[in-house]
Design an enzyme around this catalytic site. Structure first.
Site, PDB file in Angstrom:
ATOM      1  NE  ARG A 177       4.458   4.800   7.323  1.00  0.00           N
ATOM      2  CZ  ARG A 177       3.425   5.569   7.610  1.00  0.00           C
ATOM      3  NH1 ARG A 177       3.430   6.299   8.693  1.00  0.00           N
ATOM      4  NH2 ARG A 177       2.377   5.612   6.815  1.00  0.00           N
ATOM      5  NE  ARG A 181      16.430   0.964  -0.659  1.00  0.00           N
ATOM      6  CZ  ARG A 181      15.233   0.440  -0.950  1.00  0.00           C
ATOM      7  NH1 ARG A 181      14.778   0.464  -2.191  1.00  0.00           N
ATOM      8  NH2 ARG A 181      14.525  -0.126  -0.007  1.00  0.00           N
ATOM      9  NE  ARG A 255      -6.938  10.985   5.651  1.00  0.00           N
ATOM     10  CZ  ARG A 255      -7.784  11.708   4.920  1.00  0.00           C
ATOM     11  NH1 ARG A 255      -8.474  12.688   5.483  1.00  0.00           N
ATOM     12  NH2 ARG A 255      -7.948  11.460   3.645  1.00  0.00           N
ATOM     13  NE  ARG A 286      -2.208   1.609  -0.434  1.00  0.00           N
ATOM     14  CZ  ARG A 286      -1.410   1.607   0.619  1.00  0.00           C
ATOM     15  NH1 ARG A 286      -0.123   1.755   0.475  1.00  0.00           N
ATOM     16  NH2 ARG A 286      -1.886   1.447   1.833  1.00  0.00           N
ATOM     17  CD  GLU A 309      -5.422   0.820   0.147  1.00  0.00           C
ATOM     18  OE1 GLU A 309      -4.919   1.862   0.611  1.00  0.00           O
ATOM     19  OE2 GLU A 309      -5.009  -0.319   0.409  1.00  0.00           O
ATOM     20  CE1 TYR A 357       0.626   3.187   9.385  1.00  0.00           C
ATOM     21  CE2 TYR A 357       2.841   2.497   9.962  1.00  0.00           C
ATOM     22  CZ  TYR A 357       1.744   2.410   9.145  1.00  0.00           C
ATOM     23  OH  TYR A 357       1.743   1.533   8.093  1.00  0.00           O
ATOM     24  CG  ASP A 359       5.003  -0.973   9.867  1.00  0.00           C
ATOM     25  OD1 ASP A 359       3.942  -0.872   9.215  1.00  0.00           O
ATOM     26  OD2 ASP A 359       6.079  -0.443   9.531  1.00  0.00           O
TER      27      ASP A 359
HETATM   28  P1  FAD Z   1      -5.594  -3.804  15.625  1.00  0.00           P
HETATM   29  O1  FAD Z   1      -5.129  -4.805  14.656  1.00  0.00           O
HETATM   30  O2  FAD Z   1      -6.326  -2.607  15.123  1.00  0.00           O
HETATM   31  O3  FAD Z   1      -6.522  -4.565  16.684  1.00  0.00           O
HETATM   32  C1  FAD Z   1      -7.331  -3.893  17.627  1.00  0.00           C
HETATM   33  C2  FAD Z   1      -8.593  -4.709  17.833  1.00  0.00           C
HETATM   34  O4  FAD Z   1      -9.330  -4.146  18.927  1.00  0.00           O
HETATM   35  C3  FAD Z   1      -9.522  -4.663  16.622  1.00  0.00           C
HETATM   36  O5  FAD Z   1      -9.764  -5.977  16.153  1.00  0.00           O
HETATM   37  C4  FAD Z   1     -10.799  -4.008  17.173  1.00  0.00           C
HETATM   38  O6  FAD Z   1     -11.987  -4.554  16.631  1.00  0.00           O
HETATM   39  C5  FAD Z   1     -10.692  -4.298  18.660  1.00  0.00           C
HETATM   40  N1  FAD Z   1     -11.452  -3.359  19.467  1.00  0.00           N
HETATM   41  C6  FAD Z   1     -11.394  -2.007  19.458  1.00  0.00           C
HETATM   42  N2  FAD Z   1     -12.273  -1.484  20.325  1.00  0.00           N
HETATM   43  C7  FAD Z   1     -12.899  -2.532  20.925  1.00  0.00           C
HETATM   44  C8  FAD Z   1     -13.924  -2.633  21.917  1.00  0.00           C
HETATM   45  N3  FAD Z   1     -14.477  -1.548  22.471  1.00  0.00           N
HETATM   46  N4  FAD Z   1     -14.341  -3.864  22.299  1.00  0.00           N
HETATM   47  C9  FAD Z   1     -13.794  -4.982  21.734  1.00  0.00           C
HETATM   48  N5  FAD Z   1     -12.825  -4.931  20.795  1.00  0.00           N
HETATM   49  C10 FAD Z   1     -12.379  -3.721  20.394  1.00  0.00           C
HETATM   50  N6  FAD Z   1       1.645  -3.170   9.249  1.00  0.00           N
HETATM   51  C11 FAD Z   1       2.704  -3.770   8.669  1.00  0.00           C
HETATM   52  O7  FAD Z   1       3.600  -4.258   9.359  1.00  0.00           O
HETATM   53  N7  FAD Z   1       2.792  -3.872   7.293  1.00  0.00           N
HETATM   54  C12 FAD Z   1       1.820  -3.374   6.476  1.00  0.00           C
HETATM   55  O8  FAD Z   1       1.928  -3.484   5.245  1.00  0.00           O
HETATM   56  C13 FAD Z   1       0.693  -2.729   7.069  1.00  0.00           C
HETATM   57  N8  FAD Z   1      -0.274  -2.205   6.288  1.00  0.00           N
HETATM   58  C14 FAD Z   1      -1.350  -1.594   6.887  1.00  0.00           C
HETATM   59  C15 FAD Z   1      -2.343  -1.067   6.078  1.00  0.00           C
HETATM   60  C16 FAD Z   1      -3.446  -0.448   6.640  1.00  0.00           C
HETATM   61  C17 FAD Z   1      -4.536   0.116   5.760  1.00  0.00           C
HETATM   62  C18 FAD Z   1      -3.538  -0.347   8.061  1.00  0.00           C
HETATM   63  C19 FAD Z   1      -4.709   0.342   8.695  1.00  0.00           C
HETATM   64  C20 FAD Z   1      -2.534  -0.857   8.863  1.00  0.00           C
HETATM   65  C21 FAD Z   1      -1.436  -1.486   8.296  1.00  0.00           C
HETATM   66  N9  FAD Z   1      -0.423  -2.038   9.078  1.00  0.00           N
HETATM   67  C22 FAD Z   1       0.645  -2.647   8.489  1.00  0.00           C
HETATM   68  C23 FAD Z   1      -0.462  -1.926  10.557  1.00  0.00           C
HETATM   69  C24 FAD Z   1      -1.084  -3.129  11.261  1.00  0.00           C
HETATM   70  O9  FAD Z   1      -2.433  -3.288  10.869  1.00  0.00           O
HETATM   71  C25 FAD Z   1      -0.965  -2.876  12.769  1.00  0.00           C
HETATM   72  O10 FAD Z   1       0.385  -2.871  13.151  1.00  0.00           O
HETATM   73  C26 FAD Z   1      -1.664  -3.891  13.631  1.00  0.00           C
HETATM   74  O11 FAD Z   1      -3.003  -4.010  13.249  1.00  0.00           O
HETATM   75  C27 FAD Z   1      -1.599  -3.437  15.073  1.00  0.00           C
HETATM   76  O12 FAD Z   1      -2.211  -4.368  15.902  1.00  0.00           O
HETATM   77  P2  FAD Z   1      -3.088  -3.894  17.140  1.00  0.00           P
HETATM   78  O13 FAD Z   1      -3.392  -5.133  17.880  1.00  0.00           O
HETATM   79  O14 FAD Z   1      -2.414  -2.782  17.851  1.00  0.00           O
HETATM   80  O15 FAD Z   1      -4.410  -3.217  16.515  1.00  0.00           O
HETATM   81  N1  UDP Z   2       3.746   8.515  -0.188  1.00  0.00           N
HETATM   82  C1  UDP Z   2       3.647   9.281  -1.323  1.00  0.00           C
HETATM   83  N2  UDP Z   2       3.654   8.672  -2.551  1.00  0.00           N
HETATM   84  C2  UDP Z   2       3.738   7.334  -2.684  1.00  0.00           C
HETATM   85  C3  UDP Z   2       3.828   6.539  -1.535  1.00  0.00           C
HETATM   86  C4  UDP Z   2       3.825   7.165  -0.285  1.00  0.00           C
HETATM   87  O1  UDP Z   2       3.541  10.496  -1.229  1.00  0.00           O
HETATM   88  O2  UDP Z   2       3.729   6.848  -3.826  1.00  0.00           O
HETATM   89  C5  UDP Z   2       3.756   9.200   1.137  1.00  0.00           C
HETATM   90  C6  UDP Z   2       2.341   9.419   1.664  1.00  0.00           C
HETATM   91  O3  UDP Z   2       2.312  10.629   2.409  1.00  0.00           O
HETATM   92  C7  UDP Z   2       2.166   8.226   2.569  1.00  0.00           C
HETATM   93  C8  UDP Z   2       3.562   8.079   3.166  1.00  0.00           C
HETATM   94  O4  UDP Z   2       4.437   8.419   2.079  1.00  0.00           O
HETATM   95  O5  UDP Z   2       1.181   8.460   3.541  1.00  0.00           O
HETATM   96  C9  UDP Z   2       3.884   6.699   3.713  1.00  0.00           C
HETATM   97  O6  UDP Z   2       3.735   5.748   2.688  1.00  0.00           O
HETATM   98  P1  UDP Z   2       3.467   4.227   2.982  1.00  0.00           P
HETATM   99  O7  UDP Z   2       3.547   3.456   1.731  1.00  0.00           O
HETATM  100  O8  UDP Z   2       4.285   3.818   4.152  1.00  0.00           O
HETATM  101  O9  UDP Z   2       1.951   4.286   3.435  1.00  0.00           O
HETATM  102  P2  UDP Z   2       1.036   3.084   3.937  1.00  0.00           P
HETATM  103  O10 UDP Z   2       1.436   1.862   3.184  1.00  0.00           O
HETATM  104  O11 UDP Z   2       1.273   3.015   5.400  1.00  0.00           O
HETATM  105  O12 UDP Z   2      -0.311   3.554   3.563  1.00  0.00           O
END
Ligand code: FAD
Ligand code: UDP
Length: 380
Positions: A177, A181, A255, A286, A309, A357, A359
């Site tokens: 991911r 560069r 996780r 971070r 975090e 996973y 996005d």
């Molecule tokens: P979710 O957003 O998880 O939605 C699922 C929903 O289902 C939740 O609201 C939950 O409450 C509901 N649900 C589950 N079980 C039940 C139940 N039994 N009854 C009723 N409701 C229920 N993506 C990016 O593009 N850029 C980013 O920078 C980025 N950063 C992220 C950072 C973190 C820490 C995390 C965890 C994810 C990140 N993502 C990012 C990913 C992004 O959050 C997901 O792509 C997106 O949430 C996926 O949408 P979804 O609808 O599949 O799931």
């Molecule tokens: N990672 C790392 N060092 C960094 C940033 C990322 O080792 O400074 C590794 C780590 O294993 C992480 C993965 O690269 O889980 C993906 O990073 P990303 O920033 O995509 O993680 P996210 O934003 O999804 O938490």
């Protein structure tokens, strides 16, 4: 009641909201969208902090970026985007470096001026320990891409904190991911489309779900109301797939992250949106400083909001965030996938429903595809 709807959608994240929007606006059918949380948006939900007015992404920093023109055009119907371009820095042994690893990082780390070809040759020499073998896991993949010294400085400690799993047992997909560069370009993402929603994330969902054909019920757990749903009404389920089948094939490992939010009485805490902490002796992975995601807004300059975090293994009671996806998890997921294919009238989707996973742009793309290939045929 549960009898006045053409489809039930479980989960108001990007997957569920996209299906709901399409069913209502494109097919003119009635949707019941439920979520056990008390807000729409899933993990992309954000709200403005009361004390400072700063928009805080409640489930970790969400940066929108995509290579997919169809998804970009689709989402632009519901929001405008700012010209935010994500950049990340990494603190290591009292110094700060640009991430992802680029020519600037390499020059600073090795303490001299390298041309792109010189840097490539250096890394190739350091990656030679693999003897041309195909990398089999995260550690080998990282060494093949950046060599051992950079791996040990910027990846090993961070990954140990983020995953608490031997990097030789983690899939290489986690590390691919991150781009590497041999230029001084220090943007985090390579995608042609990037930005943050001008009015925040939650406004996107309000607009997607604005059609009166969509009824949204929050604070409602699917498993509490399942028995009341009439036979024959299609269900789109975006919750955890192992929970759906009562964990009968075992538990999928995730996780989770504890977000420690603080309001500080300084105008600017770290000068950037995201500072990674590469060293293992710092307990958090971070620090996010939310004001920097929206430099175009005229936030007050007395206070700032930061979030540290802390990553750990998720129990069933925790929010699942990152699929660990070991070889054993892949086997478990396949068992559930087979069960899901036999479950008539239920479409599994999204990050939790497919144990992937994703996005945001990938969740939306998957939902648009599922709408055409599964939902539309089920409703017409
Ligand atoms: P979710 O957003 O998880 O939605 C699922 C929903 O289902 C939740 O609201 C939950 O409450 C509901 N649900 C589950 N079980 C039940 C139940 N039994 N009854 C009723 N409701 C229920 N993506 C990016 O593009 N850029 C980013 O920078 C980025 N950063 C992220 C950072 C973190 C820490 C995390 C965890 C994810 C990140 N993502 C990012 C990913 C992004 O959050 C997901 O792509 C997106 O949430 C996926 O949408 P979804 O609808 O599949 O799931
Ligand atoms: N990672 C790392 N060092 C960094 C940033 C990322 O080792 O400074 C590794 C780590 O294993 C992480 C993965 O690269 O889980 C993906 O990073 P990303 O920033 O995509 O993680 P996210 O934003 O999804 O938490």
């Amino acid at each position: 009641s549960f009898s006045n709807h053409d489809i039930i959608i479980v989960g108001a994240g990007f997957f569920g909201a996209t299906i709901a929007e399409r069913v209502a606006n494109e097919l003119g059918k009635r949707v019941l969208l439920i979520d056990r949380r008390h807000h729409i948006g899933g993990n992309a939900y954000s709200e403005n902090d009361r004390e400072t007015g700063i928009e805080v992404h409640k489930y970790g920093a969400h940066l929108f970026h995509t290579p997919n023109r169809v998804v970009w055009d689709y989402l632009n119907r519901f929001t405008q985007f700012t010209d935010y371009r994500h950049r990340v820095f990494s603190a290591h042994k009292g110094q700060v470096y640009a991430m992802p690893i680029n020519l600037g990082t390499i020059c600073q780390f090795f303490g001299r001026h390298f041309s792109p070809d010189e840097a490539r040759a250096l890394v190739a020499e350091q990656a030679a320990e693999l003897n041309g073998r195909e990398p089999q896991n995260l550690e080998e993949k990282a060494i093949s891409l950046i060599g051992r010294p950079l791996y040990e400085a910027f990846i090993r400690g961070y990954t140990a904190k983020q995953w608490q799993t031997d990097p030789r047992e983690l899939p290489e997909s986690i590390i691919t991911r991150l781009p590497v560069r041999y230029t001084f370009d220090n943007r985090y993402f390579n995608d042609p489309y990037e930005g943050l929603p001008v009015d925040g994330y939650t406004a996107i969902f309000e607009r997607m779900l604005g059609n009166p054909l969509i009824e949204t019920r929050l604070g409602t757990d699917y498993f509490d109301v399942k028995a009341q749903i009439p036979e024959g009404v299609p269900v789109v389920y975006t919750g955890p797939i192992d929970r759906y089948f009562d964990y009968r094939a075992g538990e999928l490992k995730w996780r989770t992250v504890d977000f420690a939010q603080e309001v500080l009485s300084v105008g600017d805490f770290q000068g950037t949106a995201v500072m990674n902490y590469a060293d293992e002796d710092v307990p958090y992975t971070r620090i996010l400083e939310f004001r920097h995601f929206n430099p175009e807004r005229n936030y007050q300059s007395e206070k700032t909001v930061i979030v540290k975090e802390f990553s750990r293994f998720a129990t069933r009671a925790d929010e699942p965030y990152y699929p660990i996806d070991t070889v054993e998890d892949k086997r478990t997921y396949l068992a559930y996938k087979t069960l899901a294919e036999q479950e008539k009238g239920v479409i599994f989707g999204g990050r939790l429903g497919t144990y992937r996973y994703l996005d945001m742009h990938q969740a939306i793309a998957a939902a648009l595809k599922s709408f055409e290939s599964e939902v539309r045929p089920a409703l017409t």
